[in-house]
Write an enzyme that holds these catalytic residues in place. Structure first.
Site, PDB file in Angstrom:
ATOM      1  N   CYS A 154      -5.277   0.184   3.414  1.00  0.00           N
ATOM      2  CA  CYS A 154      -5.385  -1.246   3.753  1.00  0.00           C
ATOM      3  C   CYS A 154      -6.824  -1.739   3.609  1.00  0.00           C
ATOM      4  O   CYS A 154      -7.072  -2.851   3.142  1.00  0.00           O
ATOM      5  CB  CYS A 154      -4.903  -1.482   5.175  1.00  0.00           C
TER       6      CYS A 154
ATOM      7  N   GLN B  68       0.828  -1.219   0.000  1.00  0.00           N
ATOM      8  CA  GLN B  68       0.000   0.000   0.000  1.00  0.00           C
ATOM      9  C   GLN B  68       0.856   1.261   0.000  1.00  0.00           C
ATOM     10  O   GLN B  68       0.353   2.356  -0.237  1.00  0.00           O
ATOM     11  CB  GLN B  68      -0.939   0.005   1.201  1.00  0.00           C
TER      12      GLN B  68
ATOM     13  N   HIS C  91      -6.274  -1.659  11.402  1.00  0.00           N
ATOM     14  CA  HIS C  91      -5.695  -2.137  10.131  1.00  0.00           C
ATOM     15  C   HIS C  91      -6.629  -3.197   9.541  1.00  0.00           C
ATOM     16  O   HIS C  91      -7.366  -3.868  10.282  1.00  0.00           O
ATOM     17  CB  HIS C  91      -4.295  -2.724  10.413  1.00  0.00           C
TER      18      HIS C  91
END
Lengths: 71, 214
Positions: free
Chosen positions: B25, B19, B162
């Site tokens: 993400c 990324q 995340h």
């Protein structure tokens, strides 16, 4: 550049990272345990790392009830 | 359930992506799940556009963050078809949404489920086998220093930050673990993957787990 403000800051972050590694590895007592150490993120502060890479928002999901639900 | 299961063995998991310095993400985890479920359904494994989700999923904030469920909800409501990565490549920064006509080829989400499997990780194993790779959110603060092995400690399940893709599990050894694809490139972790102990909702891996239907 060596001894530039940036260099000194990054060096400090790197030192902090090595202390974190020692702490986290102290729990890795059994085989296959996770290992922690120097990687591409070691000269980022934890705040920088979080702001750059940890940007997912929390989704509150329904507790799985075993039913076959769609959507 | 088999003692171990890995969708990579069936060649339906796309390669690890990076990324870079962009909080995308959430888009990688959703697109990863779609790519795999599309291939499981018999199509050629093809990389779909993460940038399209990043730019167009308006309830999310591009590189400043987002949630897999909000992205899936946008995909389901709009029936937007994700085009191949080659047509709308990743740029690691939020851009202007490119629109395509409905006749343009692509992959659309018909539906999705999102569940909290905390305390029920065996049921989550079943969901993985039945539905394909799952988009999950985790607490990845300690992953900054991760090199490899199975994460068992010091990874809370209080604060998710995340998003990742769960592609398999292995309960055949002493420590059962999830096989999780991350989006930080192949030089991080186990060639881009992280192993998380099954049981105890380590890293919050079971808190919010989404399966897609195409």
């Amino acid at each position: 550049e060596v001894n530039s403000e940036e260099f000194n800051r990054r060096h400090l972050y790197f030192q902090n990272a090595t202390k974190r590694h020692a702490y986290l590895n102290s729990f890795s007592t059994v085989p296959q345990s996770a290992e922690y150490g120097v990687n591409q993120f070691s000269d980022l502060s934890q705040k920088e790392f979080r702001e750059l890479y940890l940007r997912a928002n929390t989704d509150r999901a329904l507790l799985f009830s075993g039913l076959k639900t769609e959507g | 359930l088999p003692a171990k299961f890995d969708w990579r063995d069936k060649a339906v998991v796309a390669p690890v992506q990076n990324q870079h310095a962009c909080g995308s993400c959430w888009a990688f985890s959703v697109v990863g799940a779609m790519q795999s479920v599309h291939a499981i359904g018999g199509s050629q494994l093809a990389q779909l556009s993460v940038q399209q989700v990043l730019d167009c999923s308006f309830q999310n904030e591009g590189c400043n963050g987002g949630s897999p469920c909000r992205a899936l909800n946008w995909l389901k409501q709009t029936r937007v078809k994700l085009v191949p990565q080659s047509e709308y490549p990743y740029k690691a920064k939020t851009g202007i949404c490119h629109f395509f006509s409905q006749s343009h080829g692509g992959v659309a989400v018909k539906n999705f489920t999102a569940h909290d499997f905390s305390g029920q990780e065996e049921a989550m194993m079943g969901q993985l086998v039945e539905r394909g790779p799952l988009a999950a959110i985790v607490d990845a603060v300690s992953w900054q220093d991760y090199l490899g092995g199975i994460i068992q400690h010091h990874c809370s399940s209080q604060w998710s930050n995340h998003a990742v893709l769960v592609v398999g599990y292995n309960t055949a050894g002493d420590i059962p673990y999830w096989i999780v694809q991350n989006s930080w490139g192949t030089t991080w972790g186990n060639e881009g993957y992280v192993y998380i102990k099954i049981g105890g909702n380590v890293c919050g891996i079971a808190d919010s787990v989404a399966a897609v239907f195409l």
